[in-house]
Design an enzyme around this catalytic site. Structure first.
Site, PDB file in Angstrom:
ATOM      1  CE  LYS A 199      -4.009  -2.236   2.242  1.00  0.00           C
ATOM      2  NZ  LYS A 199      -4.971  -2.155   3.380  1.00  0.00           N
ATOM      3  CE1 TYR A 221      -9.363  -3.321   0.436  1.00  0.00           C
ATOM      4  CE2 TYR A 221      -8.472  -1.401  -0.697  1.00  0.00           C
ATOM      5  CZ  TYR A 221      -8.289  -2.507   0.110  1.00  0.00           C
ATOM      6  OH  TYR A 221      -7.040  -2.810   0.597  1.00  0.00           O
ATOM      7  CG  ASN A 260      -3.801  -2.358   6.879  1.00  0.00           C
ATOM      8  OD1 ASN A 260      -3.662  -1.894   5.761  1.00  0.00           O
ATOM      9  ND2 ASN A 260      -4.809  -3.139   7.203  1.00  0.00           N
ATOM     10  CG  HIS A 313      -5.264  -6.288  -0.629  1.00  0.00           C
ATOM     11  ND1 HIS A 313      -6.485  -6.435  -0.019  1.00  0.00           N
ATOM     12  CD2 HIS A 313      -5.285  -7.119  -1.708  1.00  0.00           C
ATOM     13  CE1 HIS A 313      -7.219  -7.300  -0.714  1.00  0.00           C
ATOM     14  NE2 HIS A 313      -6.510  -7.732  -1.744  1.00  0.00           N
ATOM     15  CD  GLU A 324      -8.675  -9.186  -3.980  1.00  0.00           C
ATOM     16  OE1 GLU A 324      -7.513  -9.581  -3.720  1.00  0.00           O
ATOM     17  OE2 GLU A 324      -9.534  -8.976  -3.105  1.00  0.00           O
TER      18      GLU A 324
HETATM   19  P1  IDP Z   1      -7.838  -7.020   5.384  1.00  0.00           P
HETATM   20  O1  IDP Z   1      -7.024  -6.003   4.596  1.00  0.00           O
HETATM   21  O2  IDP Z   1      -7.054  -7.574   6.554  1.00  0.00           O
HETATM   22  O3  IDP Z   1      -8.436  -8.096   4.515  1.00  0.00           O
HETATM   23  P2  IDP Z   1     -10.493  -5.829   5.529  1.00  0.00           P
HETATM   24  O4  IDP Z   1     -11.452  -6.029   6.644  1.00  0.00           O
HETATM   25  O5  IDP Z   1     -10.781  -6.506   4.223  1.00  0.00           O
HETATM   26  O6  IDP Z   1      -9.031  -6.203   6.057  1.00  0.00           O
HETATM   27  O7  IDP Z   1     -10.405  -4.250   5.294  1.00  0.00           O
HETATM   28  C1  IDP Z   1      -9.753  -3.733   4.146  1.00  0.00           C
HETATM   29  C2  IDP Z   1      -8.895  -2.569   4.553  1.00  0.00           C
HETATM   30  O8  IDP Z   1      -9.701  -1.504   5.050  1.00  0.00           O
HETATM   31  C3  IDP Z   1      -7.917  -2.866   5.697  1.00  0.00           C
HETATM   32  O9  IDP Z   1      -6.731  -3.496   5.254  1.00  0.00           O
HETATM   33  C4  IDP Z   1      -7.666  -1.487   6.269  1.00  0.00           C
HETATM   34  O10 IDP Z   1      -6.731  -0.751   5.457  1.00  0.00           O
HETATM   35  C5  IDP Z   1      -9.033  -0.836   6.114  1.00  0.00           C
HETATM   36  N1  IDP Z   1      -9.855  -0.991   7.318  1.00  0.00           N
HETATM   37  C6  IDP Z   1     -10.549  -2.072   7.706  1.00  0.00           C
HETATM   38  N2  IDP Z   1     -11.221  -1.870   8.848  1.00  0.00           N
HETATM   39  C7  IDP Z   1     -10.947  -0.593   9.190  1.00  0.00           C
HETATM   40  C8  IDP Z   1     -11.342   0.228  10.289  1.00  0.00           C
HETATM   41  O11 IDP Z   1     -12.110  -0.186  11.178  1.00  0.00           O
HETATM   42  N3  IDP Z   1     -10.841   1.488  10.322  1.00  0.00           N
HETATM   43  C9  IDP Z   1     -10.001   1.970   9.360  1.00  0.00           C
HETATM   44  N4  IDP Z   1      -9.622   1.239   8.311  1.00  0.00           N
HETATM   45  C10 IDP Z   1     -10.068  -0.027   8.224  1.00  0.00           C
HETATM   46 MG    MG Z   2      -9.955  -7.999   3.087  1.00  0.00          MG
END
Ligand code: IDP
Ligand code: MG
Length: 156
Positions: A9, A49, A112, A115, A126
């Protein structure tokens, strides 16, 4: 063999962590079969997304993902989807275990770093979003014979 879609990212690229994160996948024995440094268009980020469209964090997530270049990777290996997810760690940097990419390199819950596709269906969808036909390569590594035990005719 599975192929998974990995995105380093904008925070990973801006913080100069690309090499160290790729090294982890290579060290594990996974194979890089596609790579693309790109600034994701808004429409593509929205499609990627789309499952999160109704979530409160969705607008911020799309803004983040389109704010600066990312490195998109196709990563292959036996069980690559689950292996990569385990190597990434929990979604929130604040919760991810030490030893994982998110656990070792970040503290933020939204920034974070990485992905990774979460299922074979997601990986197929994807990969098709980010790579054109022919951009994911079939190539064999010189050391492949020592990454898997192939004595039964399949990777073990
Ligand atoms: P993942 O990336 O671990 O699969 P997902 O639940 O699919 O997690 O969420 C996609 C992305 O959205 C996350 O990697 C993160 O960047 C962001 N995200 C998810 N939940 C939150 C939140 O509660 N607050 C802020 N950003 C979030
Ligand atoms: Mg995800």
């Amino acid at each position: 063999m599975e192929t998974t879609l990995i995105i380093l990212k904008p925070d990973a690229v801006q913080r100069g962590l690309m090499g160290r994160i790729i090294a982890r996948f290579e060290d594990k024995g996974l194979q890089i079969v596609g790579a693309k440094l790109t600034k994701i268009p808004m429409s593509l980020a929205e499609r990627h997304y789309e499952a999160h469209k109704t979530k409160g964090f969705y607008p911020g997530l799309v803004k983040f993902m389109t704010s600066s270049p990312v490195l998109v990777l196709a990563v292959r290996g036996n069980g690559a989807i689950t292996i990569a997810r385990n190597m990434m760690g929990a979604t929130f940097g604040s919760k991810a275990n030490p030893g994982t990419i998110r656990g070792d390199f970040g503290v933020s819950n939204s920034f974070n770093l990485i992905h990774g596709s979460d299922s074979p269906e997601a990986a197929a969808r994807e990969l098709a979003l980010f790579f054109q036909p022919g951009e994911v390569l079939e190539w064999s590594r010189a050391g492949d014979a020592w990454v898997y035990d192939m004595s039964a005719g399949k990777p073990e």
